[in-house]
Design a protein around this motif. Sequence first.
Motif, PDB file in Angstrom:
ATOM      1  N   GLN A 111       0.845  -1.180   0.000  1.00 36.17           N
ATOM      2  CA  GLN A 111       0.000   0.000   0.000  1.00 36.17           C
ATOM      3  C   GLN A 111       0.888   1.240   0.000  1.00 36.17           C
ATOM      4  O   GLN A 111       1.683   1.453   0.916  1.00 36.17           O
ATOM      5  N   PRO A 171       1.247   5.505  -0.176  1.00 34.17           N
ATOM      6  CA  PRO A 171       0.490   6.625   0.386  1.00 34.17           C
ATOM      7  C   PRO A 171      -0.594   7.118  -0.569  1.00 34.17           C
ATOM      8  O   PRO A 171      -0.327   7.336  -1.760  1.00 34.17           O
ATOM      9  N   GLY A 172      -1.810   7.232  -0.064  1.00 37.24           N
ATOM     10  CA  GLY A 172      -2.910   7.745  -0.870  1.00 37.24           C
ATOM     11  C   GLY A 172      -3.483   6.753  -1.854  1.00 37.24           C
ATOM     12  O   GLY A 172      -4.364   7.106  -2.656  1.00 37.24           O
ATOM     13  N   LYS A 173      -3.013   5.509  -1.811  1.00 33.13           N
ATOM     14  CA  LYS A 173      -3.505   4.499  -2.749  1.00 33.13           C
ATOM     15  C   LYS A 173      -4.097   3.315  -1.994  1.00 33.13           C
ATOM     16  O   LYS A 173      -3.824   3.109  -0.816  1.00 33.13           O
ATOM     17  N   GLU A 174      -4.900   2.556  -2.708  1.00 30.30           N
ATOM     18  CA  GLU A 174      -5.489   1.357  -2.116  1.00 30.30           C
ATOM     19  C   GLU A 174      -4.447   0.241  -2.051  1.00 30.30           C
ATOM     20  O   GLU A 174      -3.488   0.210  -2.825  1.00 30.30           O
ATOM     21  N   GLU A 194       8.047   3.696  -8.229  1.00 34.40           N
ATOM     22  CA  GLU A 194       6.647   3.355  -7.967  1.00 34.40           C
ATOM     23  C   GLU A 194       6.474   2.094  -7.125  1.00 34.40           C
ATOM     24  O   GLU A 194       5.345   1.738  -6.782  1.00 34.40           O
TER      25      GLU A 194
END
Length: 126
Positions: free
Chosen positions: A39, A41-44, A89
Amino acid sequence: QVQLVESGGGLVQPGGSLRLSCAASGFTLDDSTIGWFRQAPGKEREGVACISSVDGSTYYADSVKGRFTISRDNVKNTMYLQMNSLKFEDTAVYYCATDRIPLSSDCRPAYEYDYWGQGTQVTVSS
């Protein structure tokens, strides 16, 4: 006490490698479906890789195919995620998980897993 303890995260430069470990206690991994999730930051949360104990099938997310390898050592009761050619990423908290009584050979759904590690941070940065 059933427990999954992760280690191996850290800071690495792009193109580098890390190996995450997840040691199980209180049960044996060899009959369990195992998986790694992450996970950012800010993502599922997303599934990264898994191995089904039902039929031995292995799944990798498209974003990590050819770079990451999931494995387990039944003697050490430990699962691993070898990560090569790391990219920016790939930065995320990585979690190991196990499904001790898998009902399906599809190891992708997170809801199938009953035990989770505490998470380890992987940061890819120059």
